[in-house]
Structure formats: C-alpha cells, structure tokens
Design a protein around this motif. Sequence first.
Motif, PDB file in Angstrom:
ATOM      1  N   GLN A   1      -5.322  -8.924   6.635  1.00 11.27           N
ATOM      2  CA  GLN A   1      -6.000  -7.852   5.917  1.00 11.27           C
ATOM      3  C   GLN A   1      -6.464  -8.326   4.550  1.00 11.27           C
ATOM      4  O   GLN A   1      -5.676  -8.785   3.730  1.00 11.27           O
ATOM      5  CB  GLN A   1      -5.078  -6.645   5.761  1.00 11.27           C
ATOM      6  N   ILE A   2      -7.758  -8.174   4.318  1.00 10.71           N
ATOM      7  CA  ILE A   2      -8.347  -8.487   3.021  1.00 10.71           C
ATOM      8  C   ILE A   2      -8.755  -7.202   2.305  1.00 10.71           C
ATOM      9  O   ILE A   2      -8.868  -7.159   1.089  1.00 10.71           O
ATOM     10  CB  ILE A   2      -9.564  -9.419   3.202  1.00 10.71           C
ATOM     11  N   ALA A   3      -8.928  -6.128   3.063  1.00 12.61           N
ATOM     12  CA  ALA A   3      -9.343  -4.844   2.499  1.00 12.61           C
ATOM     13  C   ALA A   3      -8.226  -4.230   1.662  1.00 12.61           C
ATOM     14  O   ALA A   3      -7.068  -4.658   1.704  1.00 12.61           O
ATOM     15  CB  ALA A   3      -9.740  -3.891   3.624  1.00 12.61           C
ATOM     16  N   THR A   4      -8.582  -3.178   0.914  1.00 14.12           N
ATOM     17  CA  THR A   4      -7.610  -2.536   0.030  1.00 14.12           C
ATOM     18  C   THR A   4      -6.559  -1.743   0.788  1.00 14.12           C
ATOM     19  O   THR A   4      -5.448  -1.549   0.291  1.00 14.12           O
ATOM     20  CB  THR A   4      -8.331  -1.592  -0.943  1.00 14.12           C
ATOM     21  N   THR A   5      -6.890  -1.276   2.001  1.00 17.62           N
ATOM     22  CA  THR A   5      -5.942  -0.422   2.713  1.00 17.62           C
ATOM     23  C   THR A   5      -6.222  -0.439   4.209  1.00 17.62           C
ATOM     24  O   THR A   5      -7.307  -0.838   4.659  1.00 17.62           O
ATOM     25  CB  THR A   5      -6.021   1.025   2.176  1.00 17.62           C
ATOM     26  N   GLY A   6      -5.245   0.010   4.984  1.00 22.40           N
ATOM     27  CA  GLY A   6      -5.388   0.104   6.432  1.00 22.40           C
ATOM     28  C   GLY A   6      -4.182   0.787   7.035  1.00 22.40           C
ATOM     29  O   GLY A   6      -3.122   0.904   6.403  1.00 22.40           O
TER      30      GLY A   6
ATOM     31  N   ILE B   1      -0.662  -9.666   4.977  1.00 23.47           N
ATOM     32  CA  ILE B   1      -1.214  -8.824   3.916  1.00 23.47           C
ATOM     33  C   ILE B   1      -1.024  -9.571   2.600  1.00 23.47           C
ATOM     34  O   ILE B   1       0.101  -9.779   2.153  1.00 23.47           O
ATOM     35  CB  ILE B   1      -0.503  -7.458   3.846  1.00 23.47           C
ATOM     36  N   ARG B   2      -2.128  -9.957   1.968  1.00 22.58           N
ATOM     37  CA  ARG B   2      -2.036 -10.763   0.750  1.00 22.58           C
ATOM     38  C   ARG B   2      -2.458 -10.007  -0.507  1.00 22.58           C
ATOM     39  O   ARG B   2      -2.115 -10.427  -1.610  1.00 22.58           O
ATOM     40  CB  ARG B   2      -2.883 -12.031   0.894  1.00 22.58           C
ATOM     41  N   SER B   3      -3.197  -8.926  -0.357  1.00 23.52           N
ATOM     42  CA  SER B   3      -3.640  -8.226  -1.561  1.00 23.52           C
ATOM     43  C   SER B   3      -3.657  -6.712  -1.396  1.00 23.52           C
ATOM     44  O   SER B   3      -3.401  -5.984  -2.342  1.00 23.52           O
ATOM     45  CB  SER B   3      -5.043  -8.703  -1.973  1.00 23.52           C
ATOM     46  N   GLY B   4      -3.951  -6.213  -0.232  1.00 28.34           N
ATOM     47  CA  GLY B   4      -4.101  -4.779  -0.035  1.00 28.34           C
ATOM     48  C   GLY B   4      -2.812  -4.100   0.393  1.00 28.34           C
ATOM     49  O   GLY B   4      -1.699  -4.572   0.148  1.00 28.34           O
ATOM     50  N   PHE B   5      -2.979  -2.968   1.075  1.00 27.64           N
ATOM     51  CA  PHE B   5      -1.860  -2.140   1.515  1.00 27.64           C
ATOM     52  C   PHE B   5      -2.006  -1.868   3.006  1.00 27.64           C
ATOM     53  O   PHE B   5      -3.101  -1.597   3.500  1.00 27.64           O
ATOM     54  CB  PHE B   5      -1.866  -0.815   0.744  1.00 27.64           C
ATOM     55  N   ILE B   6      -0.893  -1.952   3.730  1.00 22.39           N
ATOM     56  CA  ILE B   6      -0.895  -1.620   5.146  1.00 22.39           C
ATOM     57  C   ILE B   6       0.163  -0.561   5.409  1.00 22.39           C
ATOM     58  O   ILE B   6       1.276  -0.636   4.888  1.00 22.39           O
ATOM     59  CB  ILE B   6      -0.637  -2.869   6.027  1.00 22.39           C
ATOM     60  N   GLN B   7      -0.213   0.443   6.185  1.00 27.76           N
ATOM     61  CA  GLN B   7       0.731   1.475   6.602  1.00 27.76           C
ATOM     62  C   GLN B   7       0.904   1.384   8.110  1.00 27.76           C
ATOM     63  O   GLN B   7      -0.074   1.382   8.857  1.00 27.76           O
ATOM     64  CB  GLN B   7       0.224   2.853   6.210  1.00 27.76           C
ATOM     65  N   ILE B   8       2.152   1.313   8.551  1.00 26.83           N
ATOM     66  CA  ILE B   8       2.459   1.178   9.976  1.00 26.83           C
ATOM     67  C   ILE B   8       3.357   2.338  10.373  1.00 26.83           C
ATOM     68  O   ILE B   8       4.461   2.497   9.838  1.00 26.83           O
ATOM     69  CB  ILE B   8       3.150  -0.167  10.269  1.00 26.83           C
TER      70      ILE B   8
ATOM     71  N   GLY C   1       0.040  -7.627  -2.399  1.00 31.85           N
ATOM     72  CA  GLY C   1       0.038  -6.779  -1.220  1.00 31.85           C
ATOM     73  C   GLY C   1       1.283  -5.908  -1.153  1.00 31.85           C
ATOM     74  O   GLY C   1       2.309  -6.188  -1.777  1.00 31.85           O
ATOM     75  N   SER C   2       1.205  -4.829  -0.378  1.00 35.31           N
ATOM     76  CA  SER C   2       2.342  -3.922  -0.222  1.00 35.31           C
ATOM     77  C   SER C   2       2.260  -3.263   1.146  1.00 35.31           C
ATOM     78  O   SER C   2       1.221  -3.304   1.815  1.00 35.31           O
ATOM     79  CB  SER C   2       2.360  -2.864  -1.331  1.00 35.31           C
ATOM     80  N   CYS C   3       3.352  -2.639   1.556  1.00 33.12           N
ATOM     81  CA  CYS C   3       3.381  -2.003   2.873  1.00 33.12           C
ATOM     82  C   CYS C   3       4.282  -0.782   2.847  1.00 33.12           C
ATOM     83  O   CYS C   3       5.170  -0.649   2.000  1.00 33.12           O
ATOM     84  CB  CYS C   3       3.861  -2.989   3.943  1.00 33.12           C
ATOM     85  N   HIS C   4       4.020   0.102   3.793  1.00 30.14           N
ATOM     86  CA  HIS C   4       4.907   1.232   4.073  1.00 30.14           C
ATOM     87  C   HIS C   4       5.051   1.277   5.590  1.00 30.14           C
ATOM     88  O   HIS C   4       4.124   1.669   6.299  1.00 30.14           O
ATOM     89  CB  HIS C   4       4.314   2.534   3.531  1.00 30.14           C
TER      90      HIS C   4
ATOM     91  N   HIS D   1       7.532 -12.044  -3.431  1.00 27.81           N
ATOM     92  CA  HIS D   1       7.150 -11.613  -4.782  1.00 27.81           C
ATOM     93  C   HIS D   1       6.668 -10.161  -4.811  1.00 27.81           C
ATOM     94  O   HIS D   1       5.890  -9.776  -5.680  1.00 27.81           O
ATOM     95  CB  HIS D   1       6.055 -12.526  -5.345  1.00 27.81           C
ATOM     96  N   VAL D   2       7.107  -9.350  -3.875  1.00 22.92           N
ATOM     97  CA  VAL D   2       6.609  -7.980  -3.750  1.00 22.92           C
ATOM     98  C   VAL D   2       7.297  -7.094  -4.783  1.00 22.92           C
ATOM     99  O   VAL D   2       8.512  -7.137  -4.950  1.00 22.92           O
ATOM    100  CB  VAL D   2       6.865  -7.451  -2.325  1.00 22.92           C
ATOM    101  N   ASN D   3       6.512  -6.270  -5.489  1.00 22.87           N
ATOM    102  CA  ASN D   3       7.091  -5.381  -6.494  1.00 22.87           C
ATOM    103  C   ASN D   3       7.249  -3.949  -6.008  1.00 22.87           C
ATOM    104  O   ASN D   3       7.912  -3.145  -6.661  1.00 22.87           O
ATOM    105  CB  ASN D   3       6.266  -5.402  -7.786  1.00 22.87           C
ATOM    106  N   ALA D   4       6.654  -3.591  -4.870  1.00 21.74           N
ATOM    107  CA  ALA D   4       6.831  -2.242  -4.329  1.00 21.74           C
ATOM    108  C   ALA D   4       6.422  -2.229  -2.865  1.00 21.74           C
ATOM    109  O   ALA D   4       5.263  -2.480  -2.542  1.00 21.74           O
ATOM    110  CB  ALA D   4       6.007  -1.225  -5.119  1.00 21.74           C
ATOM    111  N   SER D   5       7.374  -1.941  -1.994  1.00 23.32           N
ATOM    112  CA  SER D   5       7.109  -1.726  -0.576  1.00 23.32           C
ATOM    113  C   SER D   5       8.264  -0.915  -0.017  1.00 23.32           C
ATOM    114  O   SER D   5       9.377  -0.939  -0.563  1.00 23.32           O
ATOM    115  CB  SER D   5       6.980  -3.053   0.187  1.00 23.32           C
TER     116      SER D   5
END
Length: 690
Positions: A188-193, A212-219, A235-238, A253-257
Amino acid sequence: MSLISTKTGSSLRIAPDQGTSLPIEIWQIILRHLKARDLCHICCVCQQWRDVMLYVDSTRWKELYSLCTDWKHPNWPLDTTIEPSSWKDAYRDQYLANRFWQNGSKDFQYMTCLTVLKRTKMKRVINVGPGEEHESLRSALNVANDYDQICVHPGIYDEQFEMSSKIPFEIIGCGELGSVILVVCIEQIATTGRLNNLVLRAPWFTSFILKIRSGFIQIDNCILEDGMLYIQNPGSCHVRFSSFRHASIILQHVNASIIENCEFCQSDTADIIVEGHVKEEKNWTFSYLQRLTERFVDAIIETNSESIEMSQTYESDDKVSNISDIMEDNRDSCHVMNGMIEKMSSVGDWVKSNPIDYRHGGSAEDESSQESISDVLQDLDSITDPGMPNISYLNNKLSDVKPLKFDLRKNSAPFGLLQQIKGCLIHHCRMTYSKGGVMVSLQGEAIILECDISNVSYGIRCIQNAQVTILKNKIHHCRTSGIFMRLASQGLIAGNDIYCNLEAGIDVRKNADPVIQYNKIHNGKRSGIVVLGSGRGHIQFNDIYENKEAGIYVLYGGNPLISGNNIYNGQAAGIAVNEGGKGLITENNITCNQWGGIDIRHDANPIIQDNLISNGSGDGIVIGERGIGCLQNNVISGNAGCGIWIMNGNKPYLNGNQISCNGDCGIMLVDKSVSIQSNYTKYMITNMSF
C-alpha cells in the motif's frame, strides 16, 4: 415534550406528557421497530429520552448489532458468553471503526450520533467474479477511483502478483467468511485502505501478504494465512476480529497501531513482533488511534476501581488485618521480661560450653546435661508476661491469606509508566500453539491488554530496552516462561493471571527493571518469579502460590525490591536468595510453604525486614552455606522447624525479630558439631541483636 417517570409497584412507567403514562415494556415494543438512526434521534431530544434508551440496550440495540452478519461478538475470540456492558456502545464502536478509514480528517471525539449516520455520496461498486464485470482483482484495480468499493464474489483468486495501491481502496468479500480467497501481495502506497471478509494468502514468491510503509490499513473480519502483515513507520494499522493462521504481524518503529479481538495460532515465529524505537513521524491516523488506546486503558482502570469499591462495600467488619497492622500490634504487645532474657542468656552460655546437637538428640552419656537444661527450661515455665500476645490468635490471622486486589490507585508510579509508553496496542487477542506470543525488542514499545496467551514457547518476550505495559492478561501453559524481561527492558506488569508454565512465571534478568504488581502467579512447574543476572524490579502486591520451586528466586546478582506480596502453599521455599543475590524483602506474608519461608545461601546478602513468616513445613528462615543477610523486625511463627536456622558459622545481622511457637528452637546455630539453642519454643522472644 417531557417525560414523567413514576414507580408503580415494581414496574417503571414512563409518560410522554402530563396526562398519560406507559409501562416500560410497552416502550420497548414501540422502540423495537425503530432503526439505529431513529434511536439516535431519540437520544438527542433530552436527557429523559436518553435515559429511556437504556431500557432497550439489551433488546433493540443487541438485535441491531446481530443483524450485521459480518460483525462478530464484541468479546470474540475470548468469551462470547459474556455480554458487553452496553450493546449501544458496541454498535457505535463497530460503526465508527468500519468507516474511520475513509473519514480520517474528521474528529471522532466530538461526533454525535447524527453526524456519524449522516448520508454521504454513494461510492462506486465494482464487482469481481465469474460472470461479473471483472473476472480478476487486477482488472478491477485498473479502473477503480478513490474510495471505490471492490466486491469480490465467492471463489479462489490466485492473482500471483504484487499489487501496489496508489489510491484509497476498499476490498470486500461477498458471502460467508472463507468463501473468498485472495492469493496476492498488497503493497500500500495510498493514504488509506480497508479489507473486509476475505481470506488472504501470500503468493509463492514472497512471505508478505500486506506491506504498509506510509499509509493506513484497516482489516476487519478477515483470515490471514501463511504469510506476514508488515507495518513500518509512518504506516499504521487497525486490525479487528481477524484470524491469523501460520501468519504473524511485524511492526517497525510504529508510534500508533491497534490489534484487537484477533486470534493467532501455529505461527513459526512470535505472533506479533514489535521492534525499533518509536519514531516521531506520524500519519493522519495518529491522534485517533492514540485516543482509542487511552480509552481502552482508562476503561480497564475505571472498571477495576469500581469492582474494588463494590467489594469493599460488602466486606465484613471483622476482616483480616494487613501485614503492617499485625506486626505493629505484636510489637506493642510483646515485651519479654528481663528475668526471662537473663535465663535465656544463661542457657546459651551453658550450651556453648557443653556442645550437644539438641536438634537431633544427644548420646546416653549426655543425659545429665540434658536434665540440667530441662531444669533451666522448667524455671522459664514459671515466668509469665501479662503483655504476651495470644499466639493462637496470631497464627489464625497469619494463616488466613486473602488475595490482593488489583488497585493501581495505591501507587502513582504505574500511571507514570502508562503515560510514557506509546506504540502498538494489542487488546483482547488469543494466541496459541505458536513459537511465541508477543516479542518486543530494540527499544520497541507496546501495550498488551486482556489477552489470552497459551501453549506457546514463551508468552511475552521483552528485550533490548523494550518498554511495555502488560495489563490483565492470562498467560498459561507456556513451554518456557510466561514473561521474559531482559537487556534493560522496562515497563508495568500488573493484574495478570500467570499459571501452569513449565519455567518461571516471570523471568527478569540482565538489567531489566520492570514494575510487577497485583499479579496472580501460581501452579508453575518451577518458580513464580526469577530475578538473576543483575536483574532488578519492583515486585509488589502479588499473589504467588502453589509453585513447585521458590515463589521468588533471586540469584547471580539479582537485586529487586520485594514488598507486600502473599507467598504461600509453595512446594519449596517462599523466597530463595542464592549465588550472590541481593534485594530488599519487606512486608511480605510468607506462609504454608513446604521448605523454609526464606532460604539464603552462597554469598547471598539480602535485607529482610518486617515480614510475616509462618506455618511453613520447614524452618522460618534458613541461612545456609556462606549465606549472610540482615534480618530485622520479622514475625516468625508456627513453622514446623526452627524460627531461624544458621549453618556453617555464618554471621548474619539479626535484630528486633519476634520468634514464637515454632516446632523446634527459635534460633539454631550449627557449626559442624556445635549447636546452640537460643530460645525455648514455648515462648515468644524479641531478638534484640545478634
């Protein structure tokens, strides 16, 4: 319009105006026909109407939640027999989470029901499947625009390519979970998905399912198999209500997921790996995910505080006193008469000049000597002290061990730790039959709440300056230790149930310095807590019981603070300090252990003060070969052996200890063939100095 609430017998009647009233059962029937949007409108009328909605929480709101077939039970995968505290809140949380990926610019903290349910412009729906407009996922992605919804119909889609997504996308599987299988790697390169209701597998040429290197993914509600989900800052995830089979999550190095309500099994590595220090770079989801994390933590603290207040309300007035109260009572009441002290001193002097091992009995030729000592001890029988405490009452109080209640409000230090630690939140997950549960390393930060980790090699491993908060988890049946803290790792370990592990419940070593509070650590195949190799830590207010080895084992330079713990019913010593171990051991209740209450050997030199050591099957305190130690102001009572057993000419410092009603002598000195009996077991003495 106003509501009037009146009590008629045991039923509540609610009136929409001054002239009429309806029973709450009728209102429940009326409100059962309304949709979620209408119920939200009712909540916005006034406070009284809002209160009415509380009566339909377990009926209409539960029904609305159940109608959403792709929503799992709020307590899945742990215990679905327990209902949530509010079905309305569960519905709201699901609704918000499912739409957050496309509404990240809005501030959900201040949203009302009407704002959330506001109609938006319809998205384009692209169908993929046999007989549909597109037969492959690649074809659908080529024509998709921002935020379009790609609906994949049942089937196996072996795409065998790495998809790079530059636009926000949503891929949803149609039908039951498991009927849509995608074999694809998505970068994923986009901001969200968002991904929902899919089975995802890694293709043959890579081990990654998602990167996920920069955006956000929700699964949501997915199954991930035979691969990895890789998240890298910023990048971050939920990830919610999903299953991982032979699959794992790596966060760097994730600060919020947030990873919540997920099930992990049979991974060849740790199920979740958090590594690398938290970087300052953030994406647009940081504030929302951080607030959600804080809400979960606050809910645990608040719920726990309420349960403590409720239990305190119903406690009887004759509850057992705490350790400090018992010890203070006995210090005030126990004053040995000067004549008794002089008599005891004369016995000690006499035994020094006539060495006999009175613990194991003397020879026949020493009978006259034994009779002489008996005469002296009979003289002591005539000495009474009106201030002597009731020993049977004391023993009853010591043997009644009450579990400690998880209450972080007693100490401000845990709250400081909670505020400092950021990073990834792992909440309400089950991990089983994998190599490990959670690995946090290389200055990584993680918060682990209310998870069930079992049948893994290790439960949680924290190394290399990791910082963690581990709250209210069940960690059991691990093939090694439940929790490892090594290489200067820090954090808070509180309120956990740690049991039936093949090695230590908690293993602290190599300069690790955690705060360990209010845990239940029991039925382990070895020790409850092990501190060694320059490990430190604050071990406070834990219930440690029925372990096969020492409740707490300190060795090889370990130097913890051990305070306020209940350590009982162990199959070995309550606390063992060995091989140069140190530490401050204070205000613990150590009772009913099969070996000594505290065992000190091999250059160990702890400070032991203000403890209750009682009713053990062996000696109260054993100072073995080359043991040292400073023993002050301890109450040692009701043990089957001696109060204090000192071997091989050691020279510990003893002062102010109260030793009474032990099965053998109060203080026994053993130096090869020399034995010194320092007090008679029938009396309580206050050890002034030694």
